[in-house]
Design a protein around this motif. Sequence first.
Motif, PDB file in Angstrom:
ATOM      1  N   VAL A 139      -3.606  -9.996   5.508  1.00 25.71           N
ATOM      2  CA  VAL A 139      -4.001 -11.191   6.260  1.00 25.71           C
ATOM      3  C   VAL A 139      -3.996 -10.850   7.747  1.00 25.71           C
ATOM      4  O   VAL A 139      -3.328  -9.928   8.187  1.00 25.71           O
ATOM      5  N   GLY A 140      -4.742 -11.590   8.508  1.00 33.92           N
ATOM      6  CA  GLY A 140      -4.753 -11.382   9.953  1.00 33.92           C
ATOM      7  C   GLY A 140      -3.453 -11.888  10.557  1.00 33.92           C
ATOM      8  O   GLY A 140      -3.042 -13.021  10.308  1.00 33.92           O
ATOM      9  N   LEU A 141      -2.814 -11.057  11.329  1.00 28.35           N
ATOM     10  CA  LEU A 141      -1.551 -11.441  11.957  1.00 28.35           C
ATOM     11  C   LEU A 141      -1.785 -11.844  13.405  1.00 28.35           C
ATOM     12  O   LEU A 141      -2.610 -11.245  14.092  1.00 28.35           O
ATOM     13  N   PRO A 142      -1.060 -12.844  13.875  1.00 25.21           N
ATOM     14  CA  PRO A 142      -1.192 -13.238  15.288  1.00 25.21           C
ATOM     15  C   PRO A 142      -0.723 -12.105  16.207  1.00 25.21           C
ATOM     16  O   PRO A 142       0.050 -11.246  15.788  1.00 25.21           O
ATOM     17  N   ASP A 143      -1.192 -12.121  17.448  1.00 26.70           N
ATOM     18  CA  ASP A 143      -0.754 -11.124  18.423  1.00 26.70           C
ATOM     19  C   ASP A 143       0.765 -11.136  18.523  1.00 26.70           C
ATOM     20  O   ASP A 143       1.396 -12.197  18.540  1.00 26.70           O
ATOM     21  N   GLY A 144       1.332  -9.954  18.586  1.00 26.61           N
ATOM     22  CA  GLY A 144       2.777  -9.819  18.751  1.00 26.61           C
ATOM     23  C   GLY A 144       3.577  -9.923  17.465  1.00 26.61           C
ATOM     24  O   GLY A 144       4.800  -9.837  17.501  1.00 26.61           O
ATOM     25  N   VAL A 145       2.915 -10.110  16.342  1.00 26.19           N
ATOM     26  CA  VAL A 145       3.614 -10.198  15.059  1.00 26.19           C
ATOM     27  C   VAL A 145       3.209  -8.991  14.225  1.00 26.19           C
ATOM     28  O   VAL A 145       2.047  -8.837  13.864  1.00 26.19           O
ATOM     29  N   GLY A 146       4.183  -8.135  13.940  1.00 25.63           N
ATOM     30  CA  GLY A 146       3.915  -6.958  13.123  1.00 25.63           C
ATOM     31  C   GLY A 146       4.197  -7.227  11.653  1.00 25.63           C
ATOM     32  O   GLY A 146       5.004  -8.095  11.311  1.00 25.63           O
ATOM     33  N   ALA A 147       3.524  -6.485  10.799  1.00 23.89           N
ATOM     34  CA  ALA A 147       3.700  -6.656   9.351  1.00 23.89           C
ATOM     35  C   ALA A 147       5.146  -6.379   8.932  1.00 23.89           C
ATOM     36  O   ALA A 147       5.690  -7.065   8.065  1.00 23.89           O
ATOM     37  N   GLU A 148       5.773  -5.376   9.535  1.00 27.53           N
ATOM     38  CA  GLU A 148       7.161  -5.035   9.184  1.00 27.53           C
ATOM     39  C   GLU A 148       8.100  -6.189   9.517  1.00 27.53           C
ATOM     40  O   GLU A 148       8.932  -6.584   8.698  1.00 27.53           O
ATOM     41  N   GLU A 149       7.964  -6.728  10.714  1.00 33.19           N
ATOM     42  CA  GLU A 149       8.844  -7.812  11.137  1.00 33.19           C
ATOM     43  C   GLU A 149       8.604  -9.074  10.319  1.00 33.19           C
ATOM     44  O   GLU A 149       9.550  -9.758   9.911  1.00 33.19           O
ATOM     45  N   LEU A 150       7.323  -9.397  10.086  1.00 26.72           N
ATOM     46  CA  LEU A 150       7.010 -10.579   9.301  1.00 26.72           C
ATOM     47  C   LEU A 150       7.538 -10.427   7.875  1.00 26.72           C
ATOM     48  O   LEU A 150       8.053 -11.383   7.294  1.00 26.72           O
ATOM     49  N   SER A 151       7.459  -9.223   7.319  1.00 23.99           N
ATOM     50  CA  SER A 151       8.000  -8.978   5.973  1.00 23.99           C
ATOM     51  C   SER A 151       9.490  -9.248   5.936  1.00 23.99           C
ATOM     52  O   SER A 151       9.999  -9.858   4.992  1.00 23.99           O
ATOM     53  N   THR A 152      10.199  -8.804   6.951  1.00 28.51           N
ATOM     54  CA  THR A 152      11.648  -9.031   7.021  1.00 28.51           C
ATOM     55  C   THR A 152      11.960 -10.520   7.112  1.00 28.51           C
ATOM     56  O   THR A 152      12.841 -11.025   6.411  1.00 28.51           O
ATOM     57  N   VAL A 153      11.217 -11.234   7.950  1.00 26.13           N
ATOM     58  CA  VAL A 153      11.437 -12.676   8.113  1.00 26.13           C
ATOM     59  C   VAL A 153      11.111 -13.429   6.821  1.00 26.13           C
ATOM     60  O   VAL A 153      11.879 -14.292   6.377  1.00 26.13           O
ATOM     61  N   LEU A 154       9.983 -13.102   6.203  1.00 24.90           N
ATOM     62  CA  LEU A 154       9.607 -13.786   4.957  1.00 24.90           C
ATOM     63  C   LEU A 154      10.615 -13.522   3.846  1.00 24.90           C
ATOM     64  O   LEU A 154      10.998 -14.441   3.120  1.00 24.90           O
ATOM     65  N   LEU A 155      11.046 -12.278   3.722  1.00 23.95           N
ATOM     66  CA  LEU A 155      12.042 -11.962   2.701  1.00 23.95           C
ATOM     67  C   LEU A 155      13.337 -12.736   2.970  1.00 23.95           C
ATOM     68  O   LEU A 155      13.933 -13.300   2.055  1.00 23.95           O
ATOM     69  N   GLY A 156      13.740 -12.803   4.241  1.00 27.78           N
ATOM     70  CA  GLY A 156      14.936 -13.571   4.587  1.00 27.78           C
ATOM     71  C   GLY A 156      14.789 -15.040   4.239  1.00 27.78           C
ATOM     72  O   GLY A 156      15.708 -15.662   3.701  1.00 27.78           O
ATOM     73  N   ALA A 157      13.622 -15.601   4.507  1.00 26.60           N
ATOM     74  CA  ALA A 157      13.382 -17.011   4.182  1.00 26.60           C
ATOM     75  C   ALA A 157      13.420 -17.233   2.680  1.00 26.60           C
ATOM     76  O   ALA A 157      14.066 -18.161   2.185  1.00 26.60           O
ATOM     77  N   VAL A 158      12.732 -16.376   1.951  1.00 27.45           N
ATOM     78  CA  VAL A 158      12.671 -16.533   0.496  1.00 27.45           C
ATOM     79  C   VAL A 158      14.061 -16.383  -0.126  1.00 27.45           C
ATOM     80  O   VAL A 158      14.470 -17.194  -0.959  1.00 27.45           O
ATOM     81  N   MET A 159      14.780 -15.346   0.278  1.00 25.20           N
ATOM     82  CA  MET A 159      16.118 -15.132  -0.290  1.00 25.20           C
ATOM     83  C   MET A 159      17.061 -16.266   0.115  1.00 25.20           C
ATOM     84  O   MET A 159      17.879 -16.715  -0.688  1.00 25.20           O
ATOM     85  N   GLY A 160      16.938 -16.740   1.345  1.00 28.68           N
ATOM     86  CA  GLY A 160      17.796 -17.837   1.788  1.00 28.68           C
ATOM     87  C   GLY A 160      17.525 -19.124   1.032  1.00 28.68           C
ATOM     88  O   GLY A 160      18.456 -19.825   0.626  1.00 28.68           O
ATOM     89  N   VAL A 161      16.253 -19.439   0.825  1.00 31.84           N
ATOM     90  CA  VAL A 161      15.905 -20.637   0.051  1.00 31.84           C
ATOM     91  C   VAL A 161      16.413 -20.488  -1.376  1.00 31.84           C
ATOM     92  O   VAL A 161      16.998 -21.412  -1.945  1.00 31.84           O
ATOM     93  N   HIS A 162      16.215 -19.305  -1.947  1.00 30.75           N
ATOM     94  CA  HIS A 162      16.666 -19.088  -3.321  1.00 30.75           C
ATOM     95  C   HIS A 162      18.181 -19.220  -3.439  1.00 30.75           C
ATOM     96  O   HIS A 162      18.689 -19.818  -4.381  1.00 30.75           O
ATOM     97  N   GLN A 163      18.882 -18.684  -2.475  1.00 29.79           N
ATOM     98  CA  GLN A 163      20.344 -18.778  -2.494  1.00 29.79           C
ATOM     99  C   GLN A 163      20.774 -20.245  -2.436  1.00 29.79           C
ATOM    100  O   GLN A 163      21.658 -20.666  -3.190  1.00 29.79           O
ATOM    101  N   GLN A 164      20.145 -21.026  -1.578  1.00 31.60           N
ATOM    102  CA  GLN A 164      20.477 -22.451  -1.500  1.00 31.60           C
ATOM    103  C   GLN A 164      20.185 -23.148  -2.829  1.00 31.60           C
ATOM    104  O   GLN A 164      20.962 -23.991  -3.286  1.00 31.60           O
ATOM    105  N   TRP A 165      19.067 -22.795  -3.448  1.00 35.03           N
ATOM    106  CA  TRP A 165      18.685 -23.393  -4.718  1.00 35.03           C
ATOM    107  C   TRP A 165      19.693 -23.044  -5.817  1.00 35.03           C
ATOM    108  O   TRP A 165      20.068 -23.892  -6.608  1.00 35.03           O
TER     109      TRP A 165
END
Length: 190
Positions: A139-165
Amino acid sequence: MTTPRATRRAETTQESRRLLITAAAELFAERGYRSTTFEDIAARSGVSRGSIPWHFGNKEGLLAAVVEQVVADLRTGADAPASVDEALRGLVAFTRSPSTGLFITLIAEALEPGSALHKWYADMHAALRDRVRSWVERVGLPDGVGAEELSTVLLGAVMGVHQQWRVAPDAVDLERAYAALGALLRAVGI
């Protein structure tokens, strides 16, 4: 020359190993690594307790086999989704899988000083980040957002939501939480 008997023995050995890995993964996810015994794994798998050290050496060897299987499954998983919505649907499905339960259950033990789980947990996270990165690179990423960093953030969000669930399943709606994440990603142009 391989005899039919040798072939059957090899197939039985592989099936026993597969059953032990599956049972161990389920039990580690349900009870944790430390609280799971060889007896528990033997009872769940239907394979004799003595087969576990024969196949894996010790409990740590069995854990290594479980994690190697999960990481291999992650690395050879489904094709990258075509859209953010498709990626989020995949994440919702993944969070309901036994593998995610295993990740969440083992994190507390992995963080303990000197834990045998630390390295393997880090390997699981790396495999997950690689998989998510393969999605976000499409997908097209906004300026200043790298795929590596976004992957880390998304994984953190997904794991955090799952943990809460997992802690409060009646209080957290996975689909709605991931729909909100999707809306946020779309709002920033991802």
